[in-house]
Design an enzyme around this catalytic site. Structure first.
Site, PDB file in Angstrom:
ATOM      1  N   HIS A 103       0.785  -0.930   0.162  1.00  0.00           N
ATOM      2  CA  HIS A 103      -0.132  -0.074  -0.216  1.00  0.00           C
ATOM      3  C   HIS A 103       0.906   1.030   0.094  1.00  0.00           C
ATOM      4  O   HIS A 103       0.673   1.967  -0.690  1.00  0.00           O
ATOM      5  CB  HIS A 103      -1.091  -0.399   0.981  1.00  0.00           C
ATOM      6  CG  HIS A 103      -2.110   1.010   1.200  1.00  0.00           C
ATOM      7  ND1 HIS A 103      -2.364   2.409   1.561  1.00  0.00           N
ATOM      8  CD2 HIS A 103      -3.694   1.112   0.187  1.00  0.00           C
ATOM      9  CE1 HIS A 103      -3.003   2.937   1.344  1.00  0.00           C
ATOM     10  NE2 HIS A 103      -3.575   1.923   1.177  1.00  0.00           N
ATOM     11  N   CYS A 104       1.835   1.111   0.799  1.00  0.00           N
ATOM     12  CA  CYS A 104       2.921   2.250   0.812  1.00  0.00           C
ATOM     13  C   CYS A 104       3.414   2.676  -0.723  1.00  0.00           C
ATOM     14  O   CYS A 104       3.120   4.065  -0.681  1.00  0.00           O
ATOM     15  CB  CYS A 104       3.939   1.982   1.485  1.00  0.00           C
ATOM     16  SG  CYS A 104       3.293   1.528   3.335  1.00  0.00           S
ATOM     17  N   THR A 105       4.083   1.733  -1.234  1.00  0.00           N
ATOM     18  CA  THR A 105       4.351   1.838  -2.921  1.00  0.00           C
ATOM     19  C   THR A 105       3.194   2.192  -3.961  1.00  0.00           C
ATOM     20  O   THR A 105       3.663   2.791  -4.638  1.00  0.00           O
ATOM     21  CB  THR A 105       4.779   0.801  -3.067  1.00  0.00           C
ATOM     22  OG1 THR A 105       3.635   0.188  -3.843  1.00  0.00           O
ATOM     23  CG2 THR A 105       6.219   0.393  -2.284  1.00  0.00           C
TER      24      THR A 105
END
Length: 342
Positions: free
Chosen positions: A332-334
């Site tokens: 999700h962070c990427t």
């Protein structure tokens, strides 16, 4: 004028996407630059997995564009030469909005590398504006330092976040809680904010909510929990569980909580890795779920089962969550979704 006054709102992540954006890692800015090849293979696997469901735009520093283009053969993977220093596009990319006519806009948050933990970050603070300009999308410049991984919305007026991150003095020390709430309401078009206390232990983002909890649907939140009182995440997740079980959303619905058991603790050097199944990502018709293997095989299986029960119409596609996590984040962070629109 702000997005709310212009009748724009952030759609939920599970709404239809036109494409996903992701930034290619930059060796010079990595915490462990000697791990660059392993991390790059993890990004390659992730990008190819997303491309099974929808188009992907990969932001690559211009000098690396030809080499990275050679790694991919799917027609729906596009290489976008955009200068950047770090690869966490969820946090430094634009937050996309839609109005009732399906017209897109985007929020350009101020980005200071999670409280100035990493420098330089000037290139990363320019990425959102460059993407919005490239696609001819209306831009709203927000008067606040914010990262996209620090909040989730349900698409019906409710936002979830953590006090540990948004009230941290390394972001907006000049703003009160009430002033921060007003910016969120004006820029994301929400009415109700559910404040959890803390994120996972060891999370260098100062407690991003996308490692702890996310909406599965309006009125329904998935929460990663720890049931071991000796684990530092026990108190954190039990406190957040109690908050959610007592909460109501913008429509007055009591929150239904779906629990996912955290994976066993894992370390790299002296640091605990922030392993989270909640760092999954919605794609068109599917979910990209990081799994960790080894001692986590059983919780990997349970997490996948929970998501398959919760989203029976989506295919849960697993990827190696250990490939990227040493750098501090995961799937999700990427990623950053561009909603389908006009």
């Amino acid at each position: 004028m702000n997005p709310r006054s212009a009748n724009y709102a952030m759609p939920p992540e599970w709404a239809a996407h036109e494409r996903t954006f992701i930034s290619w890692p930059v060796q010079d800015s990595m915490v462990y630059p000697d791990q660059y090849e392993d991390v790059s293979r993890g990004y390659q696997e992730l990008i190819q997995a997303i491309a099974e469901f929808e188009p992907v735009g990969v932001l690559v520093n211009p000098e690396e564009a030809a080499r990275v283009r050679g790694l991919f053969h799917q027609e729906n993977i596009e290489i976008l030469p955009v200068e950047h220093s770090d690869a966490w596009l969820r946090d430094n990319g634009p937050t996309f909005l839609l109005n009732a006519a399906g017209e897109r806009a985007g929020i350009n948050w101020n980005f200071n590398a999670w409280g100035e933990k990493y420098k330089p970050y000037d290139l990363d603070n320019q990425v959102a504006g460059q993407l919005l300009s490239r696609y001819g999308i209306k831009q709203f410049d927000a008067p606040i330092t914010m990262e996209g991984g620090s909040f989730h919305v349900d698409g019906e007026g409710t936002l979830i976040t953590t006090e540990e991150c948004l009230l941290n003095e390394n972001r907006n020390p000049h703003l009160s809680r009430e002033e921060i709430e007003q910016v969120l309401k004006d820029y994301l078009h929400v009415d109700q904010i559910i404040w959890l206390k803390r994120g996972l232990s060891g999370d260098e983002t100062d407690g991003h909510v996308d490692n702890v909890a996310c909406f599965a649907a309006p009125g329904m939140v998935i929460l990663q929990v720890c049931d071991d009182p000796s684990d530092e995440n026990y108190e954190i997740t039990q406190e957040n569980l109690a908050i959610l079980e007592a909460a109501a959303d913008a429509k007055g619905r009591k929150i239904e909580v779906i629990r996912i058991q955290q994976p066993p603790a894992a370390h790299f050097g002296d640091s605990r890795l922030t392993l989270s199944y909640l760092n999954f990502y919605f794609v068109n018709g599917g979910i990209i779920l990081p799994v960790f293997g080894g001692a986590a095989e059983e919780t990997d299986r349970l997490a996948q089962e929970v998501l398959e029960r919760t989203f029976p119409d989506r295919r849960v596609r697993t990827v190696n969550g250990m490939a990227v996590i040493r750098e501090g984040g995961n799937v999700h962070c990427t990623t950053q979704q561009m909603p389908a629109g006009k």
